[in-house]
Every structure is written in structure tokens, then in C-alpha cells.
Design a protein around this motif. Structure first.
Motif, PDB file in Angstrom:
ATOM      1  N   PRO A 298      46.167  17.256  44.949  1.00  0.00           N
ATOM      2  CA  PRO A 298      45.414  16.023  44.211  1.00  0.00           C
ATOM      3  C   PRO A 298      44.397  16.149  43.730  1.00  0.00           C
ATOM      4  N   GLN A 299      43.175  16.749  44.791  1.00  0.00           N
ATOM      5  CA  GLN A 299      42.000  17.048  44.532  1.00  0.00           C
ATOM      6  C   GLN A 299      41.609  18.011  43.724  1.00  0.00           C
ATOM      7  N   TRP A 300      42.484  19.151  43.703  1.00  0.00           N
ATOM      8  CA  TRP A 300      42.441  20.016  42.507  1.00  0.00           C
ATOM      9  C   TRP A 300      42.745  19.643  40.970  1.00  0.00           C
ATOM     10  N   LEU A 301      43.698  18.946  41.189  1.00  0.00           N
ATOM     11  CA  LEU A 301      44.344  18.352  39.746  1.00  0.00           C
ATOM     12  C   LEU A 301      43.223  17.163  39.254  1.00  0.00           C
ATOM     13  N   ALA A 302      42.533  16.563  40.222  1.00  0.00           N
ATOM     14  CA  ALA A 302      41.565  15.487  39.777  1.00  0.00           C
ATOM     15  C   ALA A 302      40.316  16.251  39.044  1.00  0.00           C
ATOM     16  N   ALA A 303      39.959  17.342  39.712  1.00  0.00           N
ATOM     17  CA  ALA A 303      38.915  18.160  39.365  1.00  0.00           C
ATOM     18  C   ALA A 303      39.173  18.687  37.905  1.00  0.00           C
ATOM     19  N   VAL A 304      40.476  19.400  37.677  1.00  0.00           N
ATOM     20  CA  VAL A 304      40.680  20.090  36.529  1.00  0.00           C
ATOM     21  C   VAL A 304      40.876  18.913  35.356  1.00  0.00           C
ATOM     22  N   ALA A 305      41.264  17.688  35.612  1.00  0.00           N
ATOM     23  CA  ALA A 305      41.474  16.659  34.737  1.00  0.00           C
ATOM     24  C   ALA A 305      40.027  16.244  34.311  1.00  0.00           C
ATOM     25  N   GLU A 306      39.125  15.986  35.355  1.00  0.00           N
ATOM     26  CA  GLU A 306      37.788  15.776  34.847  1.00  0.00           C
ATOM     27  C   GLU A 306      36.993  17.027  34.064  1.00  0.00           C
ATOM     28  N   ARG A 307      37.108  18.163  34.561  1.00  0.00           N
ATOM     29  CA  ARG A 307      36.560  19.181  33.805  1.00  0.00           C
ATOM     30  C   ARG A 307      37.122  19.750  32.502  1.00  0.00           C
ATOM     31  N   GLY A 308      38.490  19.856  32.511  1.00  0.00           N
ATOM     32  CA  GLY A 308      39.430  20.349  31.428  1.00  0.00           C
ATOM     33  C   GLY A 308      39.656  22.018  31.584  1.00  0.00           C
ATOM     34  N   TYR A 309      39.191  22.315  32.497  1.00  0.00           N
ATOM     35  CA  TYR A 309      39.360  23.914  32.894  1.00  0.00           C
ATOM     36  C   TYR A 309      39.236  24.203  34.316  1.00  0.00           C
ATOM     37  N   ALA A 310      39.582  25.498  34.544  1.00  0.00           N
ATOM     38  CA  ALA A 310      39.319  25.990  36.154  1.00  0.00           C
ATOM     39  C   ALA A 310      38.825  27.118  36.241  1.00  0.00           C
ATOM     40  N   TYR A 311      37.981  27.507  37.076  1.00  0.00           N
ATOM     41  CA  TYR A 311      37.463  28.752  37.385  1.00  0.00           C
ATOM     42  C   TYR A 311      38.424  29.718  38.134  1.00  0.00           C
ATOM     43  N   PHE A 312      38.901  30.984  37.122  1.00  0.00           N
ATOM     44  CA  PHE A 312      39.746  31.925  37.789  1.00  0.00           C
ATOM     45  C   PHE A 312      39.446  32.975  38.224  1.00  0.00           C
ATOM     46  N   VAL A 313      39.514  33.580  39.422  1.00  0.00           N
ATOM     47  CA  VAL A 313      39.195  34.796  39.795  1.00  0.00           C
ATOM     48  C   VAL A 313      40.343  35.846  40.236  1.00  0.00           C
ATOM     49  N   PHE A 314      40.351  36.896  39.476  1.00  0.00           N
ATOM     50  CA  PHE A 314      41.493  37.729  39.875  1.00  0.00           C
ATOM     51  C   PHE A 314      41.059  39.120  40.152  1.00  0.00           C
ATOM     52  N   THR A 315      41.047  39.326  41.488  1.00  0.00           N
ATOM     53  CA  THR A 315      40.352  40.450  42.030  1.00  0.00           C
ATOM     54  C   THR A 315      41.416  41.664  42.333  1.00  0.00           C
ATOM     55  N   THR A 316      40.592  42.938  42.205  1.00  0.00           N
ATOM     56  CA  THR A 316      41.498  44.139  42.154  1.00  0.00           C
ATOM     57  C   THR A 316      41.682  44.398  43.875  1.00  0.00           C
ATOM     58  N   ARG A 317      40.906  43.864  44.554  1.00  0.00           N
ATOM     59  CA  ARG A 317      40.890  43.900  46.055  1.00  0.00           C
ATOM     60  C   ARG A 317      41.931  43.255  46.767  1.00  0.00           C
ATOM     61  N   PRO A 318      42.912  44.086  47.284  1.00  0.00           N
ATOM     62  CA  PRO A 318      43.964  43.576  47.869  1.00  0.00           C
ATOM     63  C   PRO A 318      43.857  42.984  49.371  1.00  0.00           C
TER      64      PRO A 318
ATOM     65  N   VAL B 276      36.782  31.538  32.863  1.00  0.00           N
ATOM     66  CA  VAL B 276      36.941  29.848  32.861  1.00  0.00           C
ATOM     67  C   VAL B 276      38.159  29.647  31.929  1.00  0.00           C
ATOM     68  N   LEU B 277      39.248  29.065  32.262  1.00  0.00           N
ATOM     69  CA  LEU B 277      40.311  28.820  31.745  1.00  0.00           C
ATOM     70  C   LEU B 277      40.768  27.595  31.387  1.00  0.00           C
ATOM     71  N   PRO B 278      40.800  27.092  30.004  1.00  0.00           N
ATOM     72  CA  PRO B 278      41.036  25.624  29.695  1.00  0.00           C
ATOM     73  C   PRO B 278      42.368  25.573  30.400  1.00  0.00           C
ATOM     74  N   ALA B 279      42.490  23.980  30.740  1.00  0.00           N
ATOM     75  CA  ALA B 279      43.704  23.454  31.231  1.00  0.00           C
ATOM     76  C   ALA B 279      44.530  23.066  30.097  1.00  0.00           C
ATOM     77  N   ARG B 280      45.978  23.357  30.069  1.00  0.00           N
ATOM     78  CA  ARG B 280      46.891  22.686  29.143  1.00  0.00           C
ATOM     79  C   ARG B 280      47.664  22.240  29.888  1.00  0.00           C
ATOM     80  N   SER B 281      48.363  21.257  29.210  1.00  0.00           N
ATOM     81  CA  SER B 281      49.674  20.405  29.889  1.00  0.00           C
ATOM     82  C   SER B 281      50.831  20.178  28.760  1.00  0.00           C
TER      83      SER B 281
END
Length: 166
Positions: free
Chosen positions: A106-126, A158-163
Motif C-alpha cells: 500500500p505504501q508503494w502504491l500510494a507513492a506511485v499514485a502521488e508521483r506518477g512514476y517509479a524509480y527502476f534499477v535493473f542491475t547486472t550484479r547477481p 524513471v518509469l511512468p506508471a500506467r494502469s
């Protein structure tokens, strides 16, 4: 959970190993929560950890992302081939050749609803722990996600949130 698209591609998704994506939110310098997503391989590709690392890097580069490069702002790049759908308590990140999803709270959902995006990190480090070990603790995940080795070996988007809309 990972699925592949039906398109033909040079990247064998098995080379990625098991992909994991996790979500959390935390207070940002502006005083509001930032929704984060972190994706990484467990390093369990058939040809080993190095093969998984190389495959993740090929996947990212093939989608126009640079490991260790500048932040890519998807809110101003509508042609970015990576999207995020937020639906039914899950974040689903889609790129050519790959879909990755995870449960979000719920806290993540509230944050993405407020901002309209999420900060996505895709690492090559296993993931550094051996296969078969017990569940991951919050402290272990935090240490991995915030480690310089993890962040420098990653693409940052930075990935825009779509629904889905009724």
C-alpha cells in the motif's frame, strides 16, 4: 516471475537465470515517498553467474539502456521500449523479450499514485548468496540494493506508471 515474448530474439532468456524484482518505497529528499523497483538475476543461469551478468547487460543495452550510465527519464521519452503497468497490487515491467512482475504494498502504491512514476534499477550484479539458502531478510536486501557495486552495475530508469482503466 518472468515470461518471454513470442518475438524471435538473439538473447536466450535462460541465460538471464532467475530474475527477481522487488518493490519498496522510502522518503526522498523532497520529503515525499519514492517508489523503487529493483530487478536482478539470481546468477543461476545454466552457464553460470558470468553468463547471467552478460545476458542482463545485453538485454539492457539492446533496449537502449547503459549500465552505469545516466538516469533515463521515461516520462520524457515516450519511445522508451520499457513500460510499467500497475494493476491488482502488482508492478509489471515490460520490455521487448521480457516481462517481470512483483507484488507491491500500500505504501508503494500510494507513492506511485502521488508521483506518477517509479524509480527502476535493473542491475547486472547477481544476487550474492548461494542457491538454496533461506529467505532473504530486509537487511540483506537493503544492503544489496544500496551497495555501490549494485548501483554502478545498473541501468537507472524513471518509469511512468500506467494502469488499466475501466
Amino acid at each position: 516471475m518472468t515470461t518471454t515474448s513470442r518475438e524471435s530474439h538473439p538473447l536466450r532468456t535462460a541465460d538471464l537465470g532467475t530474475l527477481v524484482m522487488t518493490a519498496w518505497s522510502g522518503e526522498a529528499p523532497d520529503g515525499h515517498d519514492m517508489p523503487f523497483l529493483l530487478a536482478f538475476s539470481r546468477g543461476d543461469a545454466p552457464d553460470g553467474t558470468e553468463a547471467a551478468t552478460a545476458a542482463v547487460e545485453r538485454l539492457l543495452n539492446g533496449n537502449g539502456l547503459t549500465v552505469g550510465g545516466d538516469l533515463v527519464d521515461g516520462t520524457v521519452r515516450p519511445s522508451l521500449p520499457i513500460t510499467m503497468l500497475v494493476v491488482a497490487g502488482q508492478a509489471v515491467v515490460t520490455m521487448p523479450q521480457l516481462n517481470v512482475q512483483c507484488q507491491v504494498g500500500p505504501q508503494w502504491l500510494a507513492a506511485v499514485a502521488e508521483r506518477g512514476y517509479a524509480y527502476f534499477v535493473f542491475t547486472t550484479r547477481p544476487w550474492p548468496r548461494a542457491k538454496g539458502q533461506s529467505a532473504v531478510t530486509w537487511d540483506e536486501l537493503t544492503a544489496f540494493a544500496s551497495a555501490d557495486e549494485t548501483l554502478k552495475a545498473a541501468a537507472h530508469i524513471v518509469l511512468p506508471a500506467r494502469s488499466l482503466r475501466s
